[in-house]
Design an enzyme around this catalytic site. Sequence first.
Site, PDB file in Angstrom:
ATOM      1  N   HIS A 136       0.985  -1.327  -0.062  1.00 39.39           N
ATOM      2  CA  HIS A 136       0.130  -0.448   0.562  1.00 39.39           C
ATOM      3  C   HIS A 136       0.927   1.467   0.367  1.00 39.39           C
ATOM      4  O   HIS A 136       1.855   1.132   0.572  1.00 39.39           O
ATOM      5  CB  HIS A 136      -0.626  -0.374   1.101  1.00 39.39           C
ATOM      6  N   HIS A 137       0.503   2.862  -1.076  1.00 39.63           N
ATOM      7  CA  HIS A 137       1.343   3.840  -1.432  1.00 39.63           C
ATOM      8  C   HIS A 137       1.501   4.089   0.233  1.00 39.63           C
ATOM      9  O   HIS A 137       2.760   4.911   0.568  1.00 39.63           O
ATOM     10  CB  HIS A 137       0.640   4.334  -2.299  1.00 39.63           C
ATOM     11  N   SER A 138       0.651   3.624   1.301  1.00 44.65           N
ATOM     12  CA  SER A 138       0.833   4.342   2.744  1.00 44.65           C
ATOM     13  C   SER A 138       1.641   4.494   3.323  1.00 44.65           C
ATOM     14  O   SER A 138       2.749   4.519   4.084  1.00 44.65           O
ATOM     15  CB  SER A 138      -0.461   4.264   3.509  1.00 44.65           C
ATOM     16  N   ASN A 295       7.004   7.503   2.772  1.00 48.19           N
ATOM     17  CA  ASN A 295       6.816   8.574   1.862  1.00 48.19           C
ATOM     18  C   ASN A 295       7.515   9.813   2.131  1.00 48.19           C
ATOM     19  O   ASN A 295       7.634  10.494   3.322  1.00 48.19           O
ATOM     20  CB  ASN A 295       4.518   8.831   1.434  1.00 48.19           C
TER      21      ASN A 295
END
Length: 446
Positions: A136-138, A295
């Site tokens: 997941h990008h989180s 990120n």
Amino acid sequence: MSELGPLDSGFMELEDSDQHVNAGIGAVAILDGNPGTRAEFTARMAQRISVEARLHQKLRRALWDLSAPQWVDDPHFDLGHHLRWAALPQPCDEPALWEMVATVMEQRLDRDHPLWHCTVVEHLAGERWALIVTAHHSMLDGVSGISLFQRFCDPTSDTAATRHEPDSGGASGWDWRAMLADGLRLPVQAPAALLRTVRAAAPLAWNAIVPESRSSLTGPIGRQRRYTVARVSLAQVKQIGAAFDVTVNDVALAAVTAAFRAMLLARNEEPDTETVRILAPVSVRTTDANRVLDNRVSAMLPQLPTELDDPVDQLRTVHARLNKHKASGEAGAANSILSLAKWVPFAPLAWAVRTALRFPQHSIAGLATNIPGPTRTLRLQGHKVLEILPYAPIAMRLRTSIAILSYRDHLGFGITGDYDTTPDLDLLADTITTTIDRLLDRCPQN
């Protein structure tokens, strides 16, 4: 425990705001030979993931979202939740693999478990197999994702398989001494910093909300995806860059420009100066933070010169426009906004993001992100990693995304599209490769 940062949380909100979106990013590794038995592969993978504690943690949301979600240990962690085996249909070729990648990446990750997954794909033609890794990008961005994949691979003499604990800044997730120092400096530094941020962010905000693009590149998206790949020689891209005094990223985006132009013309749409504005993530990660899973990206919103036909003109214009965006401080402003967001209580920040995501955007036509990959050959469980190809998701009415990843001596373009509205992804891939050839032919002779 550690909390999600504002950008990390934003990817959760992005997924929650649209049932058609999976905010997972991924990589497709193509390897030689075969993966061996499932039991052997699983046992070796269990050893590999032990070096990263985040892979054993899931997200826990606070009651009524009064505070940011937190990473907590999964007391019932089972590697079986994160490994899947699949085989390609005949003729077991790459188009079949790309179709499988699209199918895998359509599916949202289960939030009851740690947010990552691997799919082993057997029987790829040419005595090869593939590993589709998604997270997941989180949890991570492109740079930290590639770093994580390297930790899945066999260690070498210059890599240490030491366990990495997530950086939480202490038990409560805060470095109180740093906060105190920042607080003392804040009254002096804040006014000037705020003024600089506002000046640089104004064009970014304007470009994000002004409805310039009215092409078929933007619009509602469905659940299904298409995926394909373009491959070019990194040495040739560097040769073009040296010949025209531009960067590898400039050359890659010039090829993307030509590809979008070809797509629009094939759809009987005339590209003009305001047709294709892209979201171009910019890494702000320092080298010593490559192993930290979170990120650390900012963004620019350049317009691609799809109105131009000549590839050299496209290249020079891309170079000039990117330099202008860099000089404007656009990426730094976006990063400053994210830094300021850390001081805002989570509940109103989350509400603001959810509200903003309800309004459909019309100005950004695509995403293009460039990720530097490994220069040395990797091996995974004894198998040579022949290629690593990236996957970036689509969302927010952006029907096409292009992730660019270097590995060894090649540059791979992973192209994702909405299934119903972008049936012509192969045209994008073909145009990227032919544009590199055209630019190579136009290089000045020494």
